[in-house]
Design a protein around this motif. Structure first.
Motif, short mmCIF file in Angstrom:
data_model
loop_
_atom_site.label_atom_id
_atom_site.label_comp_id
_atom_site.label_asym_id
_atom_site.label_seq_id
_atom_site.Cartn_x
_atom_site.Cartn_y
_atom_site.Cartn_z
N LEU A 124 32.54 32.50 46.11
CA LEU A 124 33.77 32.48 46.90
C LEU A 124 33.62 31.75 48.22
O LEU A 124 32.56 31.75 48.83
CB LEU A 124 34.23 33.92 47.16
N THR A 125 34.74 31.16 48.65
CA THR A 125 34.83 30.57 49.98
C THR A 125 35.19 31.68 50.97
O THR A 125 35.64 32.75 50.56
CB THR A 125 35.92 29.48 50.01
N ARG B 121 34.61 41.99 42.12
CA ARG B 121 33.97 41.34 43.27
C ARG B 121 32.68 42.06 43.60
O ARG B 121 32.59 43.28 43.49
CB ARG B 121 34.89 41.37 44.49
N ASN C 289 33.18 36.58 42.68
CA ASN C 289 34.00 37.25 41.68
C ASN C 289 33.28 37.02 40.37
O ASN C 289 32.76 35.94 40.12
CB ASN C 289 35.41 36.65 41.61
N TRP D 249 32.18 33.21 39.97
CA TRP D 249 32.80 32.28 40.91
C TRP D 249 32.26 32.59 42.30
O TRP D 249 32.48 33.68 42.82
CB TRP D 249 34.32 32.42 40.93
N GLN E 294 44.47 26.25 45.09
CA GLN E 294 43.97 27.60 45.20
C GLN E 294 43.48 28.02 43.82
O GLN E 294 44.17 27.87 42.83
CB GLN E 294 45.08 28.53 45.68
N ARG E 295 42.26 28.55 43.76
CA ARG E 295 41.73 28.97 42.47
C ARG E 295 42.40 30.25 42.01
O ARG E 295 42.65 31.15 42.80
CB ARG E 295 40.23 29.21 42.56
N ARG F 30 40.85 37.40 51.03
CA ARG F 30 41.94 37.91 50.18
C ARG F 30 41.44 39.07 49.35
O ARG F 30 40.33 39.06 48.84
CB ARG F 30 42.43 36.80 49.24
N GLU G 114 38.70 32.92 50.36
CA GLU G 114 38.84 33.75 49.16
C GLU G 114 38.26 35.14 49.38
O GLU G 114 38.76 36.12 48.83
CB GLU G 114 38.17 33.07 47.96
#
Length: 131
Positions: A106-107, A44, A91, A104, A35-36, A113, A110
């Protein structure tokens, strides 16, 4: 003098093949669980790479900082030129001058979350350092 090795027997070949197959699967299992972690002051937003270093971040045209690092969903470094015309949920982090310095992509997991520390009113004070 015989320099050729003897061929492996059938049971030894099967055991060697099974061991190699198992060794090949171990890195995949480890990557699936990784997990990153993102810095505490990450934000975000939605980004569109229009004509890098110019991007559209949350509907505003901005310029990426020098030496910006973009990480894709697999945490690999992505070149901004290859992302031209694409949009992502990301992010990102700004430098002291206010320019975007790290991104970053995101998937879906992610994105689901919540972002830690980015909600309004949840800013944590900087710790006091005593010398």
């Amino acid at each position: 003098m015989n320099r050729c090795s003897k061929p492996l027997s059938q049971p030894r070949r099967l055991a060697l093949g099974a061991a190699l197959a198992l060794a090949g699967m171990l890195p995949l299992a480890a990557q699936a669980q990784m997990q990153r972690l993102f810095p505490a002051k990450v934000q975000r937003g939605g980004i569109t790479f229009t004509a890098p270093p110019v991007v559209e971040l949350d509907g505003k045209t901005e310029r990426l900082g020098p030496g910006v690092r973009v990480r894709d969903a697999h945490n690999r470094v992505a070149l901004t030129g290859t992302l031209r015309g694409k949009s992502f949920v990301v992010n990102y982090q700004r430098d002291a001058a206010g320019m975007v310095r790290e991104i970053w992509i995101l998937t879906p997991a992610e994105i689901a979350r919540p972002v830690q520390g980015a909600q309004a009113g949840s800013a944590r004070p900087e710790p006091d350092y005593i010398n």
